[in-house]
Design an enzyme around this catalytic site. Sequence first.
Site, PDB file in Angstrom:
ATOM      1  N   ARG A 106      12.512  -2.424   2.825  1.00 41.21           N
ATOM      2  CA  ARG A 106      11.786  -1.257   2.869  1.00 41.21           C
ATOM      3  C   ARG A 106      12.742  -0.186   2.569  1.00 41.21           C
ATOM      4  O   ARG A 106      13.624   0.059   3.515  1.00 41.21           O
ATOM      5  CB  ARG A 106      11.012  -0.778   4.269  1.00 41.21           C
ATOM      6  CG  ARG A 106      10.442   0.619   4.520  1.00 41.21           C
ATOM      7  CD  ARG A 106       9.508   0.532   5.448  1.00 41.21           C
ATOM      8  NE  ARG A 106       8.278  -0.214   5.485  1.00 41.21           N
ATOM      9  CZ  ARG A 106       7.228   0.034   6.092  1.00 41.21           C
ATOM     10  NH1 ARG A 106       7.154   0.910   7.071  1.00 41.21           N
ATOM     11  NH2 ARG A 106       6.126  -0.558   5.690  1.00 41.21           N
ATOM     12  N   HIS A 133       3.541   0.260  -2.273  1.00 42.08           N
ATOM     13  CA  HIS A 133       3.537  -0.839  -1.244  1.00 42.08           C
ATOM     14  C   HIS A 133       2.568  -2.024  -1.355  1.00 42.08           C
ATOM     15  O   HIS A 133       1.692  -2.058  -0.807  1.00 42.08           O
ATOM     16  CB  HIS A 133       2.840   0.112   0.096  1.00 42.08           C
ATOM     17  CG  HIS A 133       3.129  -0.516   1.371  1.00 42.08           C
ATOM     18  ND1 HIS A 133       4.015  -1.565   1.586  1.00 42.08           N
ATOM     19  CD2 HIS A 133       2.675   0.000   2.756  1.00 42.08           C
ATOM     20  CE1 HIS A 133       3.713  -1.706   2.988  1.00 42.08           C
ATOM     21  NE2 HIS A 133       3.092  -0.942   3.612  1.00 42.08           N
ATOM     22  N   CYS A 267      -4.383   1.938   5.906  1.00 36.48           N
ATOM     23  CA  CYS A 267      -3.017   0.987   6.150  1.00 36.48           C
ATOM     24  C   CYS A 267      -2.408   1.254   7.597  1.00 36.48           C
ATOM     25  O   CYS A 267      -1.651   0.338   7.731  1.00 36.48           O
ATOM     26  CB  CYS A 267      -2.125   1.375   4.986  1.00 36.48           C
ATOM     27  SG  CYS A 267      -1.605   3.003   4.936  1.00 36.48           S
ATOM     28  N   ARG A 295      -2.406  -8.574   6.713  1.00 38.28           N
ATOM     29  CA  ARG A 295      -1.070  -8.320   6.271  1.00 38.28           C
ATOM     30  C   ARG A 295      -0.225  -9.608   6.544  1.00 38.28           C
ATOM     31  O   ARG A 295       0.490 -10.034   5.820  1.00 38.28           O
ATOM     32  CB  ARG A 295      -0.410  -7.036   7.216  1.00 38.28           C
ATOM     33  CG  ARG A 295      -0.888  -5.771   6.667  1.00 38.28           C
ATOM     34  CD  ARG A 295      -0.623  -5.233   5.238  1.00 38.28           C
ATOM     35  NE  ARG A 295       0.726  -5.338   5.008  1.00 38.28           N
ATOM     36  CZ  ARG A 295       1.992  -4.539   5.227  1.00 38.28           C
ATOM     37  NH1 ARG A 295       1.482  -3.442   6.019  1.00 38.28           N
ATOM     38  NH2 ARG A 295       3.137  -4.759   5.092  1.00 38.28           N
TER      39      ARG A 295
HETATM   40  N1   CP Z   1       0.902  -0.419   6.971  1.00 41.51           N
HETATM   41  C1   CP Z   1       2.173  -0.355   7.268  1.00 41.51           C
HETATM   42  O1   CP Z   1       3.147  -0.729   6.465  1.00 41.51           O
HETATM   43  O2   CP Z   1       2.668  -0.102   8.627  1.00 41.51           O
HETATM   44  P1   CP Z   1       3.997  -0.211   9.021  1.00 41.51           P
HETATM   45  O3   CP Z   1       4.674   1.243   8.490  1.00 41.51           O
HETATM   46  O4   CP Z   1       3.756  -0.068  10.517  1.00 41.51           O
HETATM   47  O5   CP Z   1       4.828  -1.237   8.732  1.00 41.51           O
HETATM   48  N1  NVA Z   2       2.159   6.338   2.715  1.00 39.36           N
HETATM   49  C1  NVA Z   2       2.685   5.889   4.008  1.00 39.36           C
HETATM   50  C2  NVA Z   2       2.566   4.532   4.270  1.00 39.36           C
HETATM   51  C3  NVA Z   2       3.042   3.899   5.646  1.00 39.36           C
HETATM   52  C4  NVA Z   2       2.589   2.540   5.917  1.00 39.36           C
HETATM   53  C5  NVA Z   2       4.279   6.051   4.062  1.00 39.36           C
HETATM   54  O1  NVA Z   2       5.024   5.874   3.184  1.00 39.36           O
HETATM   55  O2  NVA Z   2       4.973   6.499   5.095  1.00 39.36           O
END
Ligand code: CP
Ligand code: NVA
Length: 308
Positions: A106, A133, A267, A295
């Site tokens: 990430r 994502h 999400c 997930r």
């Molecule tokens: N939806 C999602 O990716 O959540 P996190 O940021 O908690 O991993």
């Molecule tokens: N769009 C959001 C998604 C978090 C899961 C972000 O990138 O922070």
Amino acid sequence: MLNPIKLASKNFLSSLDISSEEFFHILEIARNFKNKDLEFKFKDKVLGLIFDKSSTRTRVSFQVAMSRLGGMTVDLNPTTSQIGRGEPIRDTARVLSRYCDVLAIRTFKQSDLEEYAKWSSKPVINALTDLEHPCQAMADYMTIKEEFVDFKNVILTFIGDGNNVANSLILFGALLGIEVRIACPKGYEPNDLVINSAKKMYKNKNLLKIINDPISAVQGANVLYTDVWSSMGEENQKEKKDRDFLGFTVDHNLIRNADKDAIILHCLPAYRGKEITDEVIESKKSRIFEQAENRMHAQQALLSCILS
Ligand code: CP
Ligand code: NVA
């Protein structure tokens, strides 16, 4: 017996990396994992997690998925590893891929993720970048399939920022050939390259709609989806975005315009009272916590295919 197939692409950096056959196969394996009808073991396999941004769902669902497969995870927190000191990606990737069997990353820039993939001898999974994502979108379509059985005639409307989540939803939506509408204020449209790739996949069908009016965008929609207005890394834009997104809150008034059996997705994490109201998250229409659970099943299925 359903066996995981090896995916054609080594890496899963984008929703574009998967064919529709692979996509349906992963969802079928995920469904079987969820129903406890399937068990595969990848004993001693190690997943390395490199998270430059915070995470609850993605981190824990990957850890539990890997543990259910009989493998293990190492959480390479950048602040306590040499990544935070600025060790070049090409060095980190070459070393970690000698220890681990797969990496889930990430980070901010998609190009950094691609750099990891370039130098890693093992598969790399996108666990969220500013651009995409895809693991999230995979679980989202699993949740939609649970509700509507097939994707025929499903209309998905995403209300909010044309961000990473919207981009991956668009690309998988195009792969499935379903209608995807993005309702966003002017200036917050999804990435141009994503729009162009999706349009090519839809061929001549006009099934991707970018609309600036949320009420018309949700007419007859079966799935209403939203996400935060300011993503991680955009904290300094919060005040402006809160102003620009006024009128884009998913509330009961907006939902009234959708199909009567429409479901609501987010999400998470959510800012209750901003992009979605508390009542909608807790309403009967919400599938938000099923979505979060999925997930884990979807990623367990993805890992099975990648490690096969
Ligand atoms: N939806 C999602 O990716 O959540 P996190 O940021 O908690 O991993
Ligand atoms: N769009 C959001 C998604 C978090 C899961 C972000 O990138 O922070």
